[in-house]
Design a protein around this motif. Structure first.
Motif, mmCIF file in Angstrom:
data_model
loop_
_atom_site.group_PDB
_atom_site.id
_atom_site.type_symbol
_atom_site.label_atom_id
_atom_site.label_comp_id
_atom_site.label_asym_id
_atom_site.label_seq_id
_atom_site.Cartn_x
_atom_site.Cartn_y
_atom_site.Cartn_z
ATOM 1 N N PRO A 198 -30.883 -30.295 9.083
ATOM 2 C CA PRO A 198 -30.733 -30.291 7.619
ATOM 3 C C PRO A 198 -29.284 -30.106 7.178
ATOM 4 O O PRO A 198 -28.894 -30.559 6.099
ATOM 5 C CB PRO A 198 -31.578 -29.081 7.180
ATOM 6 N N ARG A 199 -28.480 -29.428 8.000
ATOM 7 C CA ARG A 199 -27.069 -29.206 7.652
ATOM 8 C C ARG A 199 -26.203 -30.239 8.357
ATOM 9 O O ARG A 199 -26.496 -30.634 9.487
ATOM 10 C CB ARG A 199 -26.601 -27.827 8.134
ATOM 11 N N ARG A 200 -25.085 -30.604 7.762
ATOM 12 C CA ARG A 200 -24.134 -31.460 8.462
ATOM 13 C C ARG A 200 -23.174 -30.547 9.230
ATOM 14 O O ARG A 200 -22.123 -30.132 8.734
ATOM 15 C CB ARG A 200 -23.376 -32.369 7.490
ATOM 16 N N THR A 201 -23.554 -30.204 10.440
ATOM 17 C CA THR A 201 -22.797 -29.256 11.259
ATOM 18 C C THR A 201 -21.675 -29.977 12.005
ATOM 19 O O THR A 201 -21.561 -31.208 11.954
ATOM 20 C CB THR A 201 -23.728 -28.611 12.290
ATOM 21 N N ALA A 207 -21.682 -36.946 15.869
ATOM 22 C CA ALA A 207 -22.796 -37.816 16.259
ATOM 23 C C ALA A 207 -22.612 -39.231 15.717
ATOM 24 O O ALA A 207 -21.900 -39.457 14.739
ATOM 25 C CB ALA A 207 -24.104 -37.221 15.745
ATOM 26 N N ASP A 208 -23.266 -40.187 16.349
ATOM 27 C CA ASP A 208 -23.271 -41.561 15.842
ATOM 28 C C ASP A 208 -24.218 -41.700 14.665
ATOM 29 O O ASP A 208 -24.046 -42.562 13.809
ATOM 30 C CB ASP A 208 -23.712 -42.513 16.971
ATOM 31 N N LEU A 209 -25.244 -40.868 14.649
ATOM 32 C CA LEU A 209 -26.241 -40.935 13.584
ATOM 33 C C LEU A 209 -26.697 -39.523 13.268
ATOM 34 O O LEU A 209 -27.019 -38.757 14.179
ATOM 35 C CB LEU A 209 -27.430 -41.781 14.074
ATOM 36 N N HIS A 210 -26.694 -39.176 11.975
ATOM 37 C CA HIS A 210 -27.166 -37.859 11.546
ATOM 38 C C HIS A 210 -28.381 -38.046 10.656
ATOM 39 O O HIS A 210 -28.316 -38.764 9.654
ATOM 40 C CB HIS A 210 -26.058 -37.114 10.788
ATOM 41 N N LEU A 211 -29.482 -37.401 11.014
ATOM 42 C CA LEU A 211 -30.682 -37.428 10.182
ATOM 43 C C LEU A 211 -30.818 -36.073 9.485
ATOM 44 O O LEU A 211 -31.274 -35.099 10.091
ATOM 45 C CB LEU A 211 -31.929 -37.692 11.039
ATOM 46 N N PRO A 212 -30.419 -35.988 8.213
ATOM 47 C CA PRO A 212 -30.462 -34.683 7.501
ATOM 48 C C PRO A 212 -31.860 -34.407 6.943
ATOM 49 O O PRO A 212 -32.064 -34.405 5.726
ATOM 50 C CB PRO A 212 -29.432 -34.878 6.388
ATOM 51 N N ILE A 213 -32.795 -34.157 7.827
ATOM 52 C CA ILE A 213 -34.182 -33.983 7.387
ATOM 53 C C ILE A 213 -34.340 -32.691 6.592
ATOM 54 O O ILE A 213 -33.563 -31.743 6.751
ATOM 55 C CB ILE A 213 -35.172 -34.001 8.576
ATOM 56 N N ALA A 647 -23.005 -11.339 0.140
ATOM 57 C CA ALA A 647 -22.110 -12.181 0.951
ATOM 58 C C ALA A 647 -21.179 -12.948 0.027
ATOM 59 O O ALA A 647 -21.459 -13.105 -1.176
ATOM 60 C CB ALA A 647 -22.931 -13.148 1.798
ATOM 61 N N ARG A 648 -20.068 -13.416 0.592
ATOM 62 C CA ARG A 648 -19.102 -14.167 -0.219
ATOM 63 C C ARG A 648 -19.497 -15.648 -0.247
ATOM 64 O O ARG A 648 -19.876 -16.209 0.789
ATOM 65 C CB ARG A 648 -17.690 -14.008 0.374
ATOM 66 N N VAL A 649 -19.409 -16.231 -1.411
ATOM 67 C CA VAL A 649 -19.837 -17.628 -1.577
ATOM 68 C C VAL A 649 -18.810 -18.562 -0.941
ATOM 69 O O VAL A 649 -17.600 -18.405 -1.123
ATOM 70 C CB VAL A 649 -19.987 -17.967 -3.082
ATOM 71 N N SER A 650 -19.313 -19.516 -0.177
ATOM 72 C CA SER A 650 -18.426 -20.544 0.376
ATOM 73 C C SER A 650 -19.075 -21.904 0.171
ATOM 74 O O SER A 650 -20.292 -22.018 0.033
ATOM 75 C CB SER A 650 -18.154 -20.284 1.855
ATOM 76 N N HIS A 651 -18.233 -22.921 0.176
ATOM 77 C CA HIS A 651 -18.721 -24.296 0.155
ATOM 78 C C HIS A 651 -18.189 -24.947 1.424
ATOM 79 O O HIS A 651 -17.254 -25.748 1.388
ATOM 80 C CB HIS A 651 -18.211 -25.062 -1.079
ATOM 81 N N GLY A 652 -18.776 -24.554 2.547
ATOM 82 C CA GLY A 652 -18.267 -25.045 3.829
ATOM 83 C C GLY A 652 -18.463 -26.535 3.995
ATOM 84 O O GLY A 652 -17.898 -27.152 4.885
ATOM 85 N N GLY A 653 -19.267 -27.101 3.142
ATOM 86 C CA GLY A 653 -19.564 -28.529 3.295
ATOM 87 C C GLY A 653 -20.764 -28.715 4.187
ATOM 88 O O GLY A 653 -21.082 -27.871 5.026
ATOM 89 N N GLY A 654 -21.452 -29.787 3.973
ATOM 90 C CA GLY A 654 -22.548 -30.109 4.863
ATOM 91 C C GLY A 654 -23.853 -29.451 4.509
ATOM 92 O O GLY A 654 -24.846 -29.639 5.203
ATOM 93 N N ILE A 655 -23.872 -28.668 3.428
ATOM 94 C CA ILE A 655 -25.128 -28.016 3.060
ATOM 95 C C ILE A 655 -25.787 -28.840 1.930
ATOM 96 O O ILE A 655 -25.124 -29.273 0.999
ATOM 97 C CB ILE A 655 -24.878 -26.548 2.619
#
Ligand code: SF4
Length: 703
Positions: A198-201, A207-213, A647-655
């Motif tokens: 689910p996350r873009r880690t 990866a060649d293909l990411h399935l963000p289910i 916790a401190r808010v972050s926008h690490g990306g990929g969520i």
């Protein structure tokens, strides 16, 4: 200074390490001769030398009385544990006491703990933090193969044409294995990697293909793949006929997933991505599907594992080089614990607690007065029973359940009302130690001696290269001392070698004398001399009588079920136990960071590791942050129906929108109580008992 070959104490890759002790710390290098890593180390392993000081160490036994915690001698502490355990067993029966142990223990510690509880106390109330990690894989393996067996080896990742990583951020959590994959892709550019998460880690980025289910939808995805393979004819009929049972029922359960649109809708992904993955899987002969906590930590975890295995069985892609389903275990010795029966529903040597013949076999071998008659309580159930008063004494070894279990405030309440809490640890101040009536100082990495088994069934030695600090002793030694004080025989081991020998002899005796064969066997190690044990090179079980290891299982098409065949399992998709709603609209996912390990008692000592992420963050999509009224860099309160943290808010990306991610590493010992375990829901998989760490509905608010 002499260099010692040992094994990294962190993740399930189980890298070989060369350690040269120095006046302060040690020089650490990767071991080029170890089959797991061939000289590689990740940043955590490379920093091991910075984590060897004695700051924060528990160096002497302690007992809590009316005045508080006071230092005590080993004799007094052990006598208190033994006499209290004995009195509670005498008054309330064997199930009124429990052990809660850890994948951080060495196999020898685990073996003695199981013998003590299951054979001499007479209860199977011994469970482990491995329940939180890979018990769904254990259950899935047993259903499919008849025994808890990982078919392949790391080399298969280098030989594969397609690697599917499901619920696994291997780039961060199994880094040297991921380095091997990256190197293999350089050498064999046609190798494809699909990441399902689910996350873009970091793993998905490579990866060649990411399935963000959508979180928790893996069974729909793999049922859909099974149906696709069957309908497109990409099956191995000869293999299915000769080596499996149950395909019809599995296909029936997968029936509605034959529609690409249906699966895509449930998984929340573009149908074109789905078709691309299915076509790639069907067309690639050599496929490894590796899965980790994103699969296991779910109320459908066991079904997810079996849905994956089904797709390998239907294509016959198992037991051969470059292919197979592969469970990536989280901890350094999660597999070794399984070998000696480290879960509440297992017996030593891969025997089964629910089979009377197996129970009698182990009881006879141990010359034990009794044997647990039924499976014990699994981790979450165990701490509920403590709170309810059914379990009155618990001995916790090498783990911190007040921080790491789900609904962790419940664990805190349970320990607060428990008659006797014994904690064996190398750290003096943990959330769990704060509740201890007796604290026992344990040896740490570099000080203790024994074996561990990694994700590819490789048994490696952990060797001591430092003196024991203060009064710290091995966990197996403390267990034996208590057992002897309770009047139990068979606990007079001189060293770890003697314990390992008994463990290996049980494997040989079971096969040869009693005719109860299991795929787990290490017969060839049963007669190891002390020098042979000291010099033991990494070896993958099964180890035959001649001492040869085995890279792969099922190469002859025979499985461990009585008829020798593997089982397809009918997996019916189920949504996670607790859906998001208006009050708690965000789905919380938890996991590891690249540079930390568990509750940071060791990695927290290294400044360079701390630089990666100095404090607990909640990673949110900017849109969700806006709706919640919080901004990046601000503190937010994260609450669920079970508890809250800051916790401190972050926008690490990929969520994705509607999701949040918080790492598992911070505890109540930090400046603010940052135990994400307090927030996590305690729903568990009905088969494996593994908690659903990846799906807790939460609310985010300004702090
Ligand atoms: Fe240790 Fe795992 Fe890193 Fe290897 S990959 S060095 S076992 S943490």
């Amino acid at each position: 200074m002499m260099t010692v070959r040992t094994t990294c104490p962190y993740c399930g890759v189980g890298c070989g390490v060369k350690a040269t002790p120095m006046a302060h710390g040690a020089i650490i290098e990767g071991d080029p001769d170890h089959m797991a890593n061939r000289g590689r180390l990740c940043v955590k392993g490379a920093a091991l030398g910075e984590t060897l000081d004695l700051d924060g160490r528990l160096l002497a036994p302690a007992i809590r009385d009316e005045q508080g915690l006071r230092e005590a001698g080993w004799d007094e502490a052990l006598a208190k544990v033994a006499s209290t355990f004995a009195a509670i067993v005498a008054e309330h029966g064997p199930d009124a006491v429990a052990l809660y142990v850890s994948g951080q223990l060495l196999t020898e510690d685990y073996y003695v703990a199981n013998k003590f509880m299951k054979g001499f106390i007479g209860s199977a109330n011994i469970d482990t933090n491995s329940r939180l990690c890979m018990s769904s894989s254990v259950a899935g393996h047993k259903r499919a193969f008849g025994e808890d067996l990982v078919p392949g080896c790391y080399e298969d990742f280098e030989l594969a044409d397609l690697i599917v990583l499901v619920g696994s951020n291997a780039a961060w959590c199994h880094p040297t294995l991921f380095q091997r994959i990256a190197k293999a892709r350089e050498l064999r550019p046609h190798l494809r990697i699909v990441a399902i998460d689910p996350r873009r880690t970091a793993t998905c980025e490579s990866a060649d293909l990411h399935l963000p289910i959508k979180p928790g939808t893996d069974v729909w995805l793999f049922n859909g793949l099974l149906a696709y393979l069957a309908h497109s004819g990409a099956v191995d009929s000869a293999f299915i006929d000769a080596h499996t049972n149950g395909l019809e029922a599995a296909l029936e359960a997968a029936g509605e997933c034959a529609s690409i649109e249906f699966v895509a809708r449930h998984c929340g992904i573009d149908p074109r991505l789905l078709v691309e993955f299915y076509e790639l899987f069907a067309a690639s002969d050599k496929v490894v599907t590796a899965f980790s906590q994103g699969v296991n930590q779910s109320t459908s975890g066991t079904d997810k594992v079996n849905a994956i295995i089904n797709c390998h069985l239907v294509t016959g892609r198992i037991g051969k080089p470059g292919m197979g389903p592969f469970s990536l275990t989280g901890q350094p010795n999660a597999m070794g614990g399984r070998e000696v029966g480290g879960l509440a529903n297992m017996l030593a040597a891969h025997l089964e607690l629910d089979q009377p013949a197996h129970r009698e076999l182990v009881r006879t071998f141990w010359d034990a007065p009794r044997i647990a008659a039924r499976p014990g309580l699994k981790a979450v159930e165990m701490f509920r029973a403590i709170e309810e008063g059914g379990i009155k004494a618990v001995w916790i070894m090498a783990t911190n359940p007040v921080a790491s279990l789900p609904d962790a405030d419940q664990v805190r309440r349970a320990l607060a009302r428990c008659e006797l809490v014994v904690v064996s640890d190398m750290s003096a101040a943990t959330d769990t130690a704060a509740h201890a009536h007796v604290l026992l100082p344990a040896l740490g990495w570099g000080e203790k001696d024994g074996t561990v088994t990694n994700s590819e069934r490789c048994i490696s030695r952990q060797r001591a290269f430092l003196d024991a600090p203060g009064q710290a002793r091995a966990d197996w030694w403390a267990l034996c001392q208590v057992a002897r004080r309770m009047g139990f025989h068979g606990f007079d081991y001189r060293d770890a070698h003697a314990i390992f020998g008994e463990h290996a002899r049980l494997s040989a005796w079971r096969n040869d004398e009693t005719g109860v064969p299991r795929a787990f066997r290490i017969d060839g190690l049963a007669g190891l001399s002390r020098a042979g044990y000291d010099g033991l090179a990494p070896i993958q079980w099964p180890v035959g009588a001649a001492g040869e290891g085995s890279a792969r299982l099922f190469t002859d098409g025979r499985y461990a079920h009585a008829d020798g065949k593997a089982r397809f399992v009918a997996t019916v998709p189920r949504a996670p136990a607790n859906p998001a709603d208006r009050a708690y609209p965000i789905v919380l996912n938890t996991g590891r960071l690249r540079d930390q390990w568990h509750t940071m008692t060791r990695t927290g000592k290294s400044p360079r590791l701390a630089n990666h992420a100095p404090e607990p963050c909640v990673d949110l999509h900017p849109h969700d942050a806006l709706l919640a009224g919080v901004r990046e860099g601000e503190l937010a309160r994260v609450s669920s129906r079970w508890g809250a943290m800051v916790a401190r808010v972050s926008h690490g990306g990929g969520i994705a929108r509607g999701s949040a991610f918080i790492p598992i590493h911070w505890t109540g010992q930090n400046a603010s109580d940052a135990r994400v375990g307090a927030v996590v829901n305690p729903a568990v998989d009905p088969v494996s008992g593994e908690p659903e760490f990846k799906h807790t509905p939460v609310r985010i608010e300004p702090f």
